[in-house]
Design an enzyme around this catalytic site. Structure first.
Site, short mmCIF file in Angstrom:
data_model
loop_
_atom_site.label_atom_id
_atom_site.label_comp_id
_atom_site.label_asym_id
_atom_site.label_seq_id
_atom_site.Cartn_x
_atom_site.Cartn_y
_atom_site.Cartn_z
N THR A 28 0.85 -1.22 0.00
CA THR A 28 0.00 0.00 0.00
C THR A 28 0.87 1.25 0.00
O THR A 28 0.52 2.25 -0.62
CB THR A 28 -0.96 0.02 1.21
OG1 THR A 28 -0.21 -0.20 2.41
CG2 THR A 28 -2.04 -1.03 1.06
N PHE A 35 -6.94 -5.18 -0.49
CA PHE A 35 -8.23 -5.71 -0.96
C PHE A 35 -9.37 -5.41 0.00
O PHE A 35 -10.47 -5.02 -0.43
CB PHE A 35 -8.11 -7.24 -1.16
CG PHE A 35 -7.15 -7.60 -2.27
CD1 PHE A 35 -5.82 -7.91 -2.00
CD2 PHE A 35 -7.58 -7.59 -3.59
CE1 PHE A 35 -4.94 -8.22 -3.03
CE2 PHE A 35 -6.70 -7.91 -4.64
CZ PHE A 35 -5.38 -8.22 -4.35
N ARG A 36 -9.10 -5.60 1.31
CA ARG A 36 -10.24 -5.62 2.25
C ARG A 36 -10.27 -4.44 3.22
O ARG A 36 -11.15 -4.36 4.05
CB ARG A 36 -10.24 -6.96 3.02
CG ARG A 36 -10.48 -8.13 2.08
CD ARG A 36 -10.34 -9.50 2.74
NE ARG A 36 -10.53 -10.55 1.74
CZ ARG A 36 -9.56 -10.98 0.93
NH1 ARG A 36 -8.33 -10.46 1.02
NH2 ARG A 36 -9.79 -11.91 0.01
N GLN A 105 1.75 -13.26 -0.76
CA GLN A 105 0.49 -13.47 -1.48
C GLN A 105 0.37 -12.45 -2.62
O GLN A 105 -0.57 -12.52 -3.41
CB GLN A 105 -0.71 -13.32 -0.53
CG GLN A 105 -0.70 -14.29 0.63
CD GLN A 105 -1.72 -13.90 1.69
OE1 GLN A 105 -2.88 -14.32 1.65
NE2 GLN A 105 -1.28 -13.08 2.63
N ILE A 107 1.20 -10.21 -6.01
CA ILE A 107 1.52 -10.60 -7.41
C ILE A 107 2.21 -9.45 -8.15
O ILE A 107 2.26 -9.42 -9.36
CB ILE A 107 0.21 -10.99 -8.14
CG1 ILE A 107 -0.81 -9.84 -8.11
CG2 ILE A 107 -0.39 -12.26 -7.52
CD1 ILE A 107 -2.09 -10.13 -8.92
N ASP A 108 2.73 -8.46 -7.38
CA ASP A 108 3.24 -7.22 -8.00
C ASP A 108 4.74 -7.25 -8.29
O ASP A 108 5.27 -6.32 -8.91
CB ASP A 108 2.90 -6.00 -7.11
CG ASP A 108 3.39 -6.16 -5.66
OD1 ASP A 108 2.69 -5.70 -4.74
OD2 ASP A 108 4.47 -6.76 -5.44
N HIS A 123 0.59 -16.67 -4.97
CA HIS A 123 -0.48 -16.38 -5.93
C HIS A 123 0.05 -15.97 -7.29
O HIS A 123 -0.69 -15.40 -8.10
CB HIS A 123 -1.42 -15.29 -5.35
CG HIS A 123 -2.15 -15.77 -4.14
ND1 HIS A 123 -2.71 -14.91 -3.22
CD2 HIS A 123 -2.38 -17.02 -3.65
CE1 HIS A 123 -3.28 -15.62 -2.25
NE2 HIS A 123 -3.08 -16.90 -2.48
N CYS A 131 0.76 -18.05 -23.11
CA CYS A 131 -0.31 -18.31 -24.08
C CYS A 131 -1.04 -19.60 -23.69
O CYS A 131 -0.39 -20.64 -23.47
CB CYS A 131 0.29 -18.47 -25.47
SG CYS A 131 -0.92 -19.06 -26.70
N THR A 193 -1.27 -8.43 6.04
CA THR A 193 -2.26 -9.38 5.52
C THR A 193 -3.36 -9.59 6.54
O THR A 193 -3.12 -9.62 7.74
CB THR A 193 -1.61 -10.74 5.16
OG1 THR A 193 -2.63 -11.65 4.72
CG2 THR A 193 -0.86 -11.34 6.33
N1 APR Z 1 1.05 -1.55 7.18
C1 APR Z 1 0.53 -2.62 7.85
N2 APR Z 1 -0.64 -3.21 7.50
C2 APR Z 1 -1.29 -2.68 6.44
C3 APR Z 1 -0.81 -1.58 5.70
C4 APR Z 1 0.43 -1.01 6.12
N3 APR Z 1 0.98 0.04 5.48
N4 APR Z 1 -1.72 -1.31 4.71
C5 APR Z 1 -2.73 -2.21 4.84
N5 APR Z 1 -2.47 -3.03 5.87
C6 APR Z 1 -3.24 -4.19 6.32
C7 APR Z 1 -4.73 -4.01 6.32
O1 APR Z 1 -5.16 -3.54 7.58
C8 APR Z 1 -5.23 -5.43 6.04
O2 APR Z 1 -5.51 -6.12 7.26
O3 APR Z 1 -2.98 -5.22 5.38
C9 APR Z 1 -4.07 -6.13 5.34
C10 APR Z 1 -4.36 -6.47 3.89
O4 APR Z 1 -5.38 -7.45 3.90
P1 APR Z 1 -6.13 -7.80 2.53
O5 APR Z 1 -6.55 -6.55 1.88
O6 APR Z 1 -7.16 -8.85 2.86
O7 APR Z 1 -4.99 -8.43 1.62
P2 APR Z 1 -4.36 -9.89 1.71
O8 APR Z 1 -4.37 -10.39 3.11
O9 APR Z 1 -3.05 -9.83 1.03
O10 APR Z 1 -5.38 -10.75 0.81
C11 APR Z 1 -5.01 -12.09 0.55
O11 APR Z 1 -6.86 -12.21 -1.02
O12 APR Z 1 -8.12 -11.58 -2.84
C12 APR Z 1 -7.07 -12.32 -2.42
O13 APR Z 1 -5.41 -12.93 -3.93
C13 APR Z 1 -5.81 -11.89 -3.10
O14 APR Z 1 -3.56 -12.25 -2.30
C14 APR Z 1 -4.83 -11.70 -1.96
C15 APR Z 1 -5.48 -12.47 -0.83
#
Ligand code: APR
Length: 251
Positions: A28, A35-36, A105, A107-108, A123, A131, A193
């Site tokens: 981020t 995502f969430r 997790q 993919i960047d 992932h 292809c 995560t």
């Molecule tokens: N520092 C610490 N934590 C952070 C920061 C930051 N700068 N920015 C965001 N977060 C936290 C959020 O609070 C959240 O709990 O990171 C977490 C990201 O969670 P998700 O958005 O659910 O992402 P992720 O856990 O990677 O999702 C797993 O879901 O859709 C699938 O394939 C997709 O790999 C992804 C998987």
């Protein structure tokens, strides 16, 4: 946060086989939404009639490829994104012999762009594509913006990203390598995560040590079982760890 970071710094200074397990929150600070969270992709892109989880599924890729690739190119491909302090700190911890692997997790491709060498991409990666007809591998940089559905220059087949879509399985070799690294870890840092998605989130159960660290802005299901929990920005935390008492002289 200071005493917690001091403790983490001393653990990392002693570490010889630490593993970092991460998610979208690590990127981020590079401008890639997670995502969430409240500003996450599944919140901001929801409600336009097509659920993001469908638009990122194997079913959508096959049934509605133009919809899939429009969403994929718009929301998952970030060519302008650069590694942030979290990625750079992890690469330094690997260079100095404290960190053995990153299990991500994401993919960047930003961990590799920061210099990390052992990166297990549960992932997959948007950087790699192939292809579906002839199997030719094609880098993201070699895929033109048009047509929306990428076409193989050799056979005209559809070129898809090497990412794990909803409804698809993870690569067994990547899972095995990730489990081995986590089982051998002296310190396991889980960061950025929500631990919402399996089987990825379940891999942290293979950790056998007593230095499980959670670094996340919000609480996760693993907080209770962790030995150290830091609810702060992971880029700040990891950068402070390598700037403070952790000797990161390359080994
Ligand atoms: N520092 C610490 N934590 C952070 C920061 C930051 N700068 N920015 C965001 N977060 C936290 C959020 O609070 C959240 O709990 O990171 C977490 C990201 O969670 P998700 O958005 O659910 O992402 P992720 O856990 O990677 O999702 C797993 O879901 O859709 C699938 O394939 C997709 O790999 C992804 C998987």
């Amino acid at each position: 946060m200071d005493t917690a970071i001091d403790l983490l710094s001393s653990w990392m200074n002693d570490a010889r086989s630490a593993v970092f397990f991460g998610g979208a929150g690590v990127s981020t600070a590079s401008g890639i939404p997670d995502f969430r969270s409240a500003a996450g992709l599944y919140v901001t892109a929801a409600g336009n009639g097509r659920e993001p989880e469908y638009l990122l599924s194997h079913e959508c890729l096959i049934a509605e490829p133009a919809e899939f690739f429009t969403f994929h190119r718009t929301h998952l491909v970030h060519p302008e994104a650069k590694p942030n302090r979290a990625h750079l700190a992890l690469a330094r911890l690997e260079d100095s012999g404290h960190l053995a692997a990153v299990v991500t997790q994401n993919i960047d491709g930003l961990h590799q762009a920061a210099g990390s060498r052992t990166v297990h991409e549960l992932h997959g990666s948007v950087e790699r594509n192939h292809c579906v007809q002839c199997g030719r591998a094609i880098d993201l940089a070699d895929i033109p913006d048009e047509p929306v559905i990428p076409v193989c220059p050799d056979c005209g087949g559809m070129v898809r990203p090497d990412v794990v879509l909803y409804g698809e399985g993870l690569d067994e070799q990547v899972i095995d390598a990730s489990i081995r690294a986590i089982q051998q870890a002296d310190v396991l840092i889980v960061g950025g995560t929500s631990l919402n998605v399996y089987p990825a989130a379940g891999l942290i159960r293979y950790y056998r040590g007593h230095r499980l660290v959670l670094i996340n802005l919000t609480e996760t299901p693993a907080d209770k079982g962790a030995d150290l929990v830091i609810h702060s920005p992971i880029d700040e935390v990891l950068d402070t760890v390598v700037q403070r008492n952790c000797d990161t002289t390359p080994r």
